[in-house]
Motif scaffolding. Structure first.
Motif, short mmCIF file in Angstrom:
data_model
loop_
_atom_site.label_atom_id
_atom_site.label_comp_id
_atom_site.label_asym_id
_atom_site.label_seq_id
_atom_site.Cartn_x
_atom_site.Cartn_y
_atom_site.Cartn_z
N VAL A 60 -20.94 74.56 1.31
CA VAL A 60 -19.72 74.26 0.55
C VAL A 60 -18.53 74.96 1.20
CG1 VAL A 60 -18.56 74.41 -1.68
CG2 VAL A 60 -21.04 73.99 -1.58
N ASP A 61 -18.56 76.28 1.23
CA ASP A 61 -17.46 77.05 1.81
C ASP A 61 -17.62 77.23 3.31
OD1 ASP A 61 -16.09 77.78 -0.75
OD2 ASP A 61 -18.03 78.72 -1.13
N TRP A 62 -18.83 77.24 3.79
CA TRP A 62 -19.09 77.31 5.22
C TRP A 62 -20.23 76.37 5.59
CZ3 TRP A 62 -23.94 79.68 6.11
CH2 TRP A 62 -24.43 80.50 5.08
N LYS A 63 -20.04 75.65 6.69
CA LYS A 63 -21.00 74.62 7.10
C LYS A 63 -21.64 74.91 8.45
CE LYS A 63 -19.56 70.63 4.39
NZ LYS A 63 -20.91 70.41 3.84
N LEU A 64 -21.51 76.15 8.90
CA LEU A 64 -22.22 76.61 10.10
C LEU A 64 -22.97 77.88 9.75
CD1 LEU A 64 -19.70 76.27 13.06
CD2 LEU A 64 -21.82 75.00 12.74
N PRO A 65 -24.19 78.04 10.24
CA PRO A 65 -24.89 79.31 10.02
C PRO A 65 -24.25 80.42 10.84
CG PRO A 65 -26.15 77.92 11.50
CD PRO A 65 -25.00 77.08 11.01
N LEU A 80 -11.63 69.06 26.54
CA LEU A 80 -12.56 70.17 26.34
C LEU A 80 -13.59 69.73 25.32
CD1 LEU A 80 -9.98 73.08 26.06
CD2 LEU A 80 -11.79 72.98 27.78
N TRP A 81 -14.86 69.88 25.65
CA TRP A 81 -15.93 69.56 24.72
C TRP A 81 -16.58 70.87 24.25
CZ3 TRP A 81 -16.81 64.94 22.55
CH2 TRP A 81 -16.37 63.79 23.19
N GLY A 82 -16.45 71.16 22.96
CA GLY A 82 -17.05 72.36 22.41
C GLY A 82 -18.39 72.04 21.76
N MET A 83 -19.47 72.66 22.27
CA MET A 83 -20.80 72.44 21.70
C MET A 83 -21.16 73.61 20.80
SD MET A 83 -24.53 71.69 23.50
CE MET A 83 -24.01 70.13 24.23
N LEU A 84 -21.48 73.29 19.54
CA LEU A 84 -21.89 74.32 18.59
C LEU A 84 -23.26 74.87 19.00
CD1 LEU A 84 -20.77 72.53 15.32
CD2 LEU A 84 -19.55 74.32 16.56
N GLU A 85 -23.50 76.12 18.66
CA GLU A 85 -24.77 76.74 19.05
C GLU A 85 -25.92 76.29 18.17
OE1 GLU A 85 -26.81 81.16 19.67
OE2 GLU A 85 -24.73 80.99 19.05
N LYS A 86 -25.64 76.04 16.90
CA LYS A 86 -26.70 75.71 15.95
C LYS A 86 -26.30 74.49 15.13
CE LYS A 86 -28.19 80.53 15.57
NZ LYS A 86 -28.31 81.71 14.68
N PRO A 87 -27.27 73.82 14.47
CA PRO A 87 -26.94 72.65 13.66
C PRO A 87 -26.01 72.99 12.49
CG PRO A 87 -29.29 72.71 14.13
CD PRO A 87 -28.74 74.03 14.58
N MET A 88 -25.11 72.06 12.18
CA MET A 88 -24.29 72.18 10.99
C MET A 88 -25.16 72.05 9.74
SD MET A 88 -20.79 70.09 11.99
CE MET A 88 -20.31 70.04 10.25
N ALA A 123 -28.78 73.34 3.97
CA ALA A 123 -29.87 73.15 4.93
C ALA A 123 -29.32 72.52 6.21
CB ALA A 123 -30.94 72.25 4.33
N PRO A 124 -29.97 72.77 7.37
CA PRO A 124 -29.51 72.13 8.61
C PRO A 124 -29.52 70.61 8.49
CG PRO A 124 -31.07 73.89 9.09
CD PRO A 124 -31.11 73.70 7.60
N GLU A 125 -28.48 69.97 9.02
CA GLU A 125 -28.39 68.51 8.89
C GLU A 125 -29.38 67.79 9.80
OE1 GLU A 125 -24.50 67.20 9.96
OE2 GLU A 125 -24.57 68.03 11.97
#
Length: 442
Positions: A227-232, A249-257, A263-265
């Protein structure tokens, strides 16, 4: 130590795991250079006096009073000076005399223990003939124009040097005279001059909303996952790639949103596009499916107009032959390194569900070394003769180096990681790998 039968069973099980379609390619060690773990430099002359002693909070929230009074993993802390921390990303743009721009991680691993670690990047020159790495230049990030959208550790100082309690730097690129840095706490994109002066801090926007991690400075203890944060935690930008035309620039997140339940998407990562000229998010994105067993990525860099290298990794360290038996502890690795890969993708091939095509991989735990190039003869465990392994928990830099080679480096997480040798803090290692088949994959 695990018996041979157990190691064989583990290896067989891993080979049977389903992964996105790709070929495994060979890799041969062509160069190996090392910066010893115990490597430091003086902070800038106008930095606050407290930065001359670093690592004061690595043993808990209360500062360690006396320098070099507490032992952690064989080193005495706090340290005199600023450590040359592990590399968390390479810029595609080279420096003078073909040197490398390497980003240094946030300090000692968390916001809580890194307020005395100064942030910045370096320019380095590996010498594979000698096995050494020359530090040509060290650039310190500072925010005198007060562009960070929150109070920083050195808020009241004139120069306002940034620390590892302010940002967690994980990927960098250079466009003209501007350095772009992806970080994890916001996650934010940061722009700066080549001298380290911050020129902008940009929140991440996804579907018109700001994307936040639990380390975002605006969040409080009552914030809810999904809800308030969508990244671990530690899930922001780990890779920041620049297209060769320098338009995106392509930014790749380290972990699933996370979904709305927290829960991870899915077992994939979002990759988000930013226009460095317009300084805005474009709304374009794609998905990167993780190898089965990988929990995060480490770096991301293009090798041509559409193909790019991605480091994938699990959370383990150390060679499996030195793993702890069930219920055992002590002189062994309780979670050995199993998935440490470099994967080639093609951003010109995106399927109907938004997933980028994976072309090929190499295994960093199975590198050929027929000429005995390795300079680390004390790897714990039983590494096969003629083989070299890269058994680090955080492998965070990859870059093409000529027609047939790539460079790979680790973040040594000083003083905590000890994946090469049991009980010995990891050094910063730079390896050059001969991988023509990987780089030719289409």
């Amino acid at each position: 130590m695990y018996p041979t039968s157990f190691i064989t069973a583990c290896t067989t099980a891993l080979m049977a795991l389903p992964v996105a379609a790709q070929e495994m390619m060979p890799a041969t060690l062509a160069g190996h250079a090392v910066i010893p773990a115990f490597s430091f430099s003086a902070p800038p002359a106008d930095a606050p006096a407290e930065t001359w002693v670093s690592g004061k909070y690595t043993n808990g929230p209360a500062a360690i009073a006396a320098p070099q009074s507490v032992e952690i993993n064989g080193l005495m802390l706090p340290f005199f000076g600023q450590p040359l921390q592990g590399f968390s990303g390479y810029a595609a743009q080279r420096g003078a005399e073909n040197s490398l721009y390497a980003l240094i991680d946030n300090g000692f691993g968390t916001k809580a223990n890194s307020s005395d670690a100064l942030l910045g990047f370096t320019r380095i020159s590996p010498n594979f003939d000698e096995g050494t790495v020359a530090v040509e230049e060290r650039i310190w990030l500072h925010d005198p124009d007060r562009l960070a959208p929150f109070r920083i550790v050195h808020d009241g100082s004139e120069t306002r040097y940034l620390t590892g309690a302010d940002f967690d730097l994980e990927g960098m690129q250079i466009v003209g005279d501007t350095v772009w840095i992806g970080e994890e706490f916001g996650p934010y994109l940061i722009s700066a001059t080549l001298e380290g002066k911050v020129t902008g801090v940009y929140p991440t926007m996804v579907d018109g909303k700001e994307l936040r991690s639990p380390d975002h400075p605006a969040l409080r203890a009552t914030a809810q996952a999904g809800v308030d944060w969508k990244l671990p935690g530690s899930g922001g930008y780990e890779g920041l790639a620049l297209t060769p035309d320098k338009k995106t620039l392509w930014g790749m997140l380290e972990k699933p949103m996370l979904d709305e339940t927290g829960a991870p998407e899915g077992n994939y990562l979002r990759v988000l596009a930013f226009d460095p000229d317009a300084r805005r998010w474009t709304g374009d994105s794609f998905k990167f499916a993780l190898t089965e067993g990988a929990v995060a990525i480490g770096d991301f860099n293009f090798i041509d107009d559409t193909r790019a290298l991605v480091i994938e990794r699990d959370g383990g360290q150390g060679h499996v032959s030195a793993a702890c038996a069930a219920g055992a502890a002590g002189d062994c690795f309780d979670a050995p390194a199993l998935i440490k890969r470099v994967t080639l993708i093609d951003t010109a091939q995106i399927d109907a569900e938004g997933f980028v095509r994976r072309l090929a991989q190499i295994d960093l735990m199975d590198i050929s070394d027929p000429d005995g190039i390795s300079r680390m003869g004390d790897t714990s465990g039983q590494v096969e003769d003629g083989k070299f392994v890269f058994p680090f928990v955080t492998i965070e830099s990859v870059l093409r180096d000529g027609e047939d080679h790539i460079l790979v480096s680790n973040d040594n997480n000083l003083p905590f990681s000890a994946g090469r040798t049991l009980g010995v803090p990891d050094s910063n290692e730079v390896i050059r790998l001969y991988v023509p088949e990987l780089l030719a994959a289409k």
